[in-house]
Design a protein around this motif. Structure first.
Motif, PDB file in Angstrom:
ATOM      1  N   GLU A   1       0.824  -1.201   0.000  1.00  0.00           N
ATOM      2  CA  GLU A   1       0.000   0.000   0.000  1.00  0.00           C
ATOM      3  C   GLU A   1       0.867   1.264   0.000  1.00  0.00           C
ATOM      4  O   GLU A   1       0.621   2.211  -0.764  1.00  0.00           O
ATOM      5  N   ALA A   2       1.901   1.279   0.845  1.00  0.00           N
ATOM      6  CA  ALA A   2       2.784   2.448   0.907  1.00  0.00           C
ATOM      7  C   ALA A   2       3.547   2.611  -0.401  1.00  0.00           C
ATOM      8  O   ALA A   2       3.720   3.733  -0.894  1.00  0.00           O
ATOM      9  N   PHE A   3       3.972   1.498  -0.969  1.00  0.00           N
ATOM     10  CA  PHE A   3       4.759   1.585  -2.200  1.00  0.00           C
ATOM     11  C   PHE A   3       3.889   2.043  -3.371  1.00  0.00           C
ATOM     12  O   PHE A   3       4.364   2.761  -4.257  1.00  0.00           O
ATOM     13  N   ALA A   4       2.624   1.638  -3.361  1.00  0.00           N
ATOM     14  CA  ALA A   4       1.705   2.099  -4.405  1.00  0.00           C
ATOM     15  C   ALA A   4       1.567   3.619  -4.361  1.00  0.00           C
ATOM     16  O   ALA A   4       1.508   4.291  -5.405  1.00  0.00           O
ATOM     17  N   ALA A   5       1.536   4.191  -3.157  1.00  0.00           N
ATOM     18  CA  ALA A   5       1.461   5.649  -3.025  1.00  0.00           C
ATOM     19  C   ALA A   5       2.746   6.300  -3.532  1.00  0.00           C
ATOM     20  O   ALA A   5       2.711   7.368  -4.167  1.00  0.00           O
ATOM     21  N   LEU A   6       3.860   5.667  -3.268  1.00  0.00           N
ATOM     22  CA  LEU A   6       5.147   6.176  -3.766  1.00  0.00           C
ATOM     23  C   LEU A   6       5.176   6.180  -5.297  1.00  0.00           C
ATOM     24  O   LEU A   6       5.657   7.129  -5.918  1.00  0.00           O
ATOM     25  N   GLU A   7       4.642   5.118  -5.895  1.00  0.00           N
ATOM     26  CA  GLU A   7       4.719   4.982  -7.353  1.00  0.00           C
ATOM     27  C   GLU A   7       3.956   6.080  -8.090  1.00  0.00           C
ATOM     28  O   GLU A   7       4.354   6.480  -9.189  1.00  0.00           O
ATOM     29  N   VAL A   8       2.879   6.547  -7.514  1.00  0.00           N
ATOM     30  CA  VAL A   8       2.064   7.555  -8.201  1.00  0.00           C
ATOM     31  C   VAL A   8       2.341   8.972  -7.691  1.00  0.00           C
ATOM     32  O   VAL A   8       1.711   9.926  -8.145  1.00  0.00           O
ATOM     33  N   ALA A   9       3.279   9.111  -6.750  1.00  0.00           N
ATOM     34  CA  ALA A   9       3.565  10.430  -6.172  1.00  0.00           C
ATOM     35  C   ALA A   9       4.058  11.390  -7.246  1.00  0.00           C
ATOM     36  O   ALA A   9       4.873  11.032  -8.101  1.00  0.00           O
ATOM     37  N   ARG A  10       3.569  12.625  -7.184  1.00  0.00           N
ATOM     38  CA  ARG A  10       3.983  13.655  -8.137  1.00  0.00           C
ATOM     39  C   ARG A  10       4.782  14.768  -7.469  1.00  0.00           C
ATOM     40  O   ARG A  10       5.232  15.687  -8.128  1.00  0.00           O
ATOM     41  N   ASP A  11       4.938  14.712  -6.127  1.00  0.00           N
ATOM     42  CA  ASP A  11       5.742  15.723  -5.444  1.00  0.00           C
ATOM     43  C   ASP A  11       6.643  15.017  -4.432  1.00  0.00           C
ATOM     44  O   ASP A  11       6.360  13.899  -3.975  1.00  0.00           O
ATOM     45  N   GLU A  12       7.720  15.680  -4.087  1.00  0.00           N
ATOM     46  CA  GLU A  12       8.765  15.067  -3.263  1.00  0.00           C
ATOM     47  C   GLU A  12       8.268  14.718  -1.863  1.00  0.00           C
ATOM     48  O   GLU A  12       8.617  13.664  -1.319  1.00  0.00           O
ATOM     49  N   ALA A  13       7.453  15.576  -1.259  1.00  0.00           N
ATOM     50  CA  ALA A  13       6.989  15.321   0.113  1.00  0.00           C
ATOM     51  C   ALA A  13       6.132  14.058   0.171  1.00  0.00           C
ATOM     52  O   ALA A  13       6.289  13.219   1.073  1.00  0.00           O
ATOM     53  N   THR A  14       5.218  13.894  -0.784  1.00  0.00           N
ATOM     54  CA  THR A  14       4.371  12.700  -0.830  1.00  0.00           C
ATOM     55  C   THR A  14       5.212  11.453  -1.063  1.00  0.00           C
ATOM     56  O   THR A  14       5.016  10.406  -0.429  1.00  0.00           O
ATOM     57  N   PHE A  15       6.167  11.583  -1.985  1.00  0.00           N
ATOM     58  CA  PHE A  15       7.065  10.476  -2.312  1.00  0.00           C
ATOM     59  C   PHE A  15       7.834  10.039  -1.063  1.00  0.00           C
ATOM     60  O   PHE A  15       7.868   8.846  -0.719  1.00  0.00           O
ATOM     61  N   ASN A  16       8.452  10.985  -0.363  1.00  0.00           N
ATOM     62  CA  ASN A  16       9.283  10.646   0.792  1.00  0.00           C
ATOM     63  C   ASN A  16       8.469  10.065   1.943  1.00  0.00           C
ATOM     64  O   ASN A  16       8.917   9.138   2.628  1.00  0.00           O
ATOM     65  N   ALA A  17       7.268  10.595   2.161  1.00  0.00           N
ATOM     66  CA  ALA A  17       6.425  10.065   3.239  1.00  0.00           C
ATOM     67  C   ALA A  17       6.040   8.614   2.966  1.00  0.00           C
ATOM     68  O   ALA A  17       6.051   7.766   3.875  1.00  0.00           O
ATOM     69  N   ALA A  18       5.698   8.323   1.713  1.00  0.00           N
ATOM     70  CA  ALA A  18       5.332   6.955   1.342  1.00  0.00           C
ATOM     71  C   ALA A  18       6.539   6.025   1.444  1.00  0.00           C
ATOM     72  O   ALA A  18       6.432   4.872   1.899  1.00  0.00           O
ATOM     73  N   TYR A  19       7.704   6.517   1.035  1.00  0.00           N
ATOM     74  CA  TYR A  19       8.934   5.726   1.095  1.00  0.00           C
ATOM     75  C   TYR A  19       9.250   5.364   2.547  1.00  0.00           C
ATOM     76  O   TYR A  19       9.606   4.213   2.863  1.00  0.00           O
ATOM     77  N   ALA A  20       9.112   6.315   3.457  1.00  0.00           N
ATOM     78  CA  ALA A  20       9.384   6.059   4.876  1.00  0.00           C
ATOM     79  C   ALA A  20       8.414   5.019   5.439  1.00  0.00           C
ATOM     80  O   ALA A  20       8.818   4.133   6.206  1.00  0.00           O
ATOM     81  N   ARG A  21       7.122   5.112   5.075  1.00  0.00           N
ATOM     82  CA  ARG A  21       6.150   4.106   5.556  1.00  0.00           C
ATOM     83  C   ARG A  21       6.508   2.721   5.023  1.00  0.00           C
ATOM     84  O   ARG A  21       6.408   1.724   5.747  1.00  0.00           O
ATOM     85  N   ALA A  22       6.925   2.665   3.773  1.00  0.00           N
ATOM     86  CA  ALA A  22       7.315   1.378   3.191  1.00  0.00           C
ATOM     87  C   ALA A  22       8.534   0.814   3.914  1.00  0.00           C
ATOM     88  O   ALA A  22       8.593  -0.386   4.235  1.00  0.00           O
TER      89      ALA A  22
END
Length: 534
Positions: free
Chosen positions: A468-489
């Motif tokens: 679930e966290a990685f799916a959010a990372l894959e579709v992230a369009r901004d750095e903050a969203t990307f990094n938050a999802a990466y940390a959860r993963a």
């Protein structure tokens, strides 16, 4: 495996065979850890050490690593594509705008046709240039490539099977060679490798002696004139045994060795040799197999418990400070490490208690076999390190570990097999080191979609929260969203560990005092362009 004496003699013979003019040139001689010369066909084997030395110096991708700095993890830069972007109408599609005026070493023009030809080499099974061995390597590193097409002579698009914000980190591994080389080699990849073939890189492959050496020469006509190499030639020698590499350096047979023996580092420094280390994204673990019929690692208590049984500081001491403790896939200093519930440390009491909860006690000890290699790309010093692990786990937590020792490429083949494959010979854990440089690598190792043969999730690990966290990372369009999802993963990689985390390598190499200009990038890969000899 060759002895130092014969290898050194062959290396000197190779140098002499290049002609008397060679003595007037700047020739850097590098001792690799590989047991053989990586394949020279533009699809190097021997793991990422093969890509480091027989890949990027001569062959380039649409995207390249930026290896210019030592003070931060390496990022990406435009390569044979001067720019690229996700298609706003279809985020699964990436459009690459190719650099004009680039020529292969053989004079052939680099353009969209050459890109499509290379992609067909790896992904079109019925193409005349299809390369089964190279295809296996490419598909394992880029498991999400779905289709591609030429838009015009200098524009191509590549479509992936899933939206992947990290796709450029996979594109770096698609290396271009001249289609003309394939014709020159009689459409036979073994003969093409012996030519050697033409790439577009700052060095060209100029000589290849199987099992002995490969030679790179300066590409004076390189498309980026600011990055024409300072060296005239680089001689690459496979010397898998650490003490043999050390002897070759001390005797002046080589100028640069990968992974010197840690106990020799003080005396090397005292003798005036340079020893270079740097933090970089790389982890030396044991993978757990969770899909096998006889594996004890289905139980999370076993996987977590073992992570509390490892005396990482003791192993770092054994390695003379050339590593640092690993308590996750990323380092604790990484901003994307997250805040996991488990902070692994050497806590034998806690480790034994967790193993006991899983049914493993002094009367019924945990027993398993680990497949390890005797040497190889990024493997550091696998035999003494694994012997240390064996003794540590026995003394700390009563765990009985045996080993299946094999050759590096055999180990790489094994981690692309099913859990109970005969090649594993009963091993329920394996010990290949891994880059931890970017989410594209994490996708290949940890997503359920990439269990073999689709990727490197050898352990058959499946964690819905990670997915679930990685799916959010894959579709992230901004750095903050990307990094938050990466940390959860990453928190899931720690709390539900698919691996036994042991150490992060500090990428040690030793060099003659004549070597100048080397930048120790925080990357698996390194830039030879800036290197000079005095």
């Amino acid at each position: 495996m060759m002895r130092l004496g014969s290898l050194g003699g062959l290396a000197l013979a190779a140098l002499l065979a290049a002609g008397p003019a060679l003595a007037q040139q700047k020739v850097l001689r590098i001792a690799m850890t590989a047991a053989d010369v990586p394949t020279t066909s533009g699809a190097p084997n021997n793991g990422f050490e093969g890509v480091r030395f027989l890949g990027y110096p001569s062959f380039e991708g649409l995207v390249l690593w930026d290896l210019s700095r030592a003070d931060r993890p390496a990022t990406l830069r435009p390569g044979l594509a001067e720019r690229y972007e996700q298609d706003p109408a279809d985020p699964k599609t990436w459009v690459f705008h190719l650099r004009r005026g680039v020529k292969f070493h053989d004079g052939a023009e680099f353009n969209a046709d050459a890109v499509i030809w290379t992609l067909d080499r790896f992904w079109k099974n019925d193409s005349p240039q299809f390369d089964p061995a190279g295809s296996g390597i490419a598909r394992a590193r880029i498991p999400i490539l779905a289709s591609y097409r030429k838009i015009d002579d200098f524009t191509v698009s590549i479509t992936t099977t899933r939206v992947a914000s990290y796709f450029p980190y996979m594109a770096v591994y698609i290396l271009m060679i001249s289609p003309q080389s394939f014709e020159q080699g009689g459409r036979d990849w073994a003969k093409v490798a012996a030519l050697p073939p033409a790439g577009t890189g700052p060095f060209r492959l100029s000589r290849f002696t199987p099992r002995v050496s490969a030679e790179l020469s300066k590409n004076e006509g390189y498309w980026d004139q600011a990055r024409v190499p300072k060296l005239d030639r680089v001689l690459l020698l496979p010397i898998p045994e650490a003490n043999s590499r050390l002897a070759a350096l001390r005797s002046g047979q080589v100028d640069w060795v990968e992974v010197p023996p840690p106990d020799a580092i003080p005396s090397l420094k005292q003798a005036g040799f340079q020893v270079v280390t740097n933090s970089y994204p790389h982890v030396w673990p044991w993978f757990y197999q969770m899909g096998g019929n006889t594996s004890p690692f289905r139980d999370i208590r076993v996987r977590q418990g073992l992570n509390y049984c490892v005396d990482r500081a003791g192993l770092v001491q054994l390695l003379n400070g050339t590593a640092e403790p690993s308590v996750g896939w990323l380092k604790p200093s990484d901003p994307n490490f997250g805040n996991p519930q488990n902070r692994y440390a050497f806590d034998p009491a806690r480790g034994r208690a967790m193993l006991a909860e899983a049914g493993f006690t002094a009367q019924r000890p945990l027993r398993f076999k680990v497949m390890i290699s005797a040497s190889g790309s990024g493997q550091m010093l696998p035999l003494p390190m694994n012997e240390y692990m064996q003794q540590n786990l026995k003394e700390a937590c009563g765990v009985e570990v045996s080993f299946e020792v094999t050759e590096w490429n055999t180990l790489l083949t094994a981690v692309r097999q099913a859990p109970d494959a005969p090649i594993l010979n009963g091993s329920t854990s394996v010990n290949p080191s891994s880059p931890s440089s970017d989410p594209a690598v994490a996708a290949r190792y940890f997503l359920q979609a990439f269990v073999p043969p689709n990727g490197f999730n050898w352990g058959q690990w499946n964690d819905p929260q990670f997915e679930e966290a990685f799916a959010a990372l894959e579709v992230a369009r901004d750095e903050a969203t990307f990094n938050a999802a990466y940390a959860r993963a990453h928190e899931r990689l720690v709390d539900n560990p698919p691996w036994l985390y042991i150490v992060h390598d500090l990428n040690p190499r030793a060099m003659s005092r004549r070597v100048r200009g080397f930048v120790s990038a925080q990357s698996w890969f390194q830039d030879l362009v800036t290197v000079d000899l005095q």
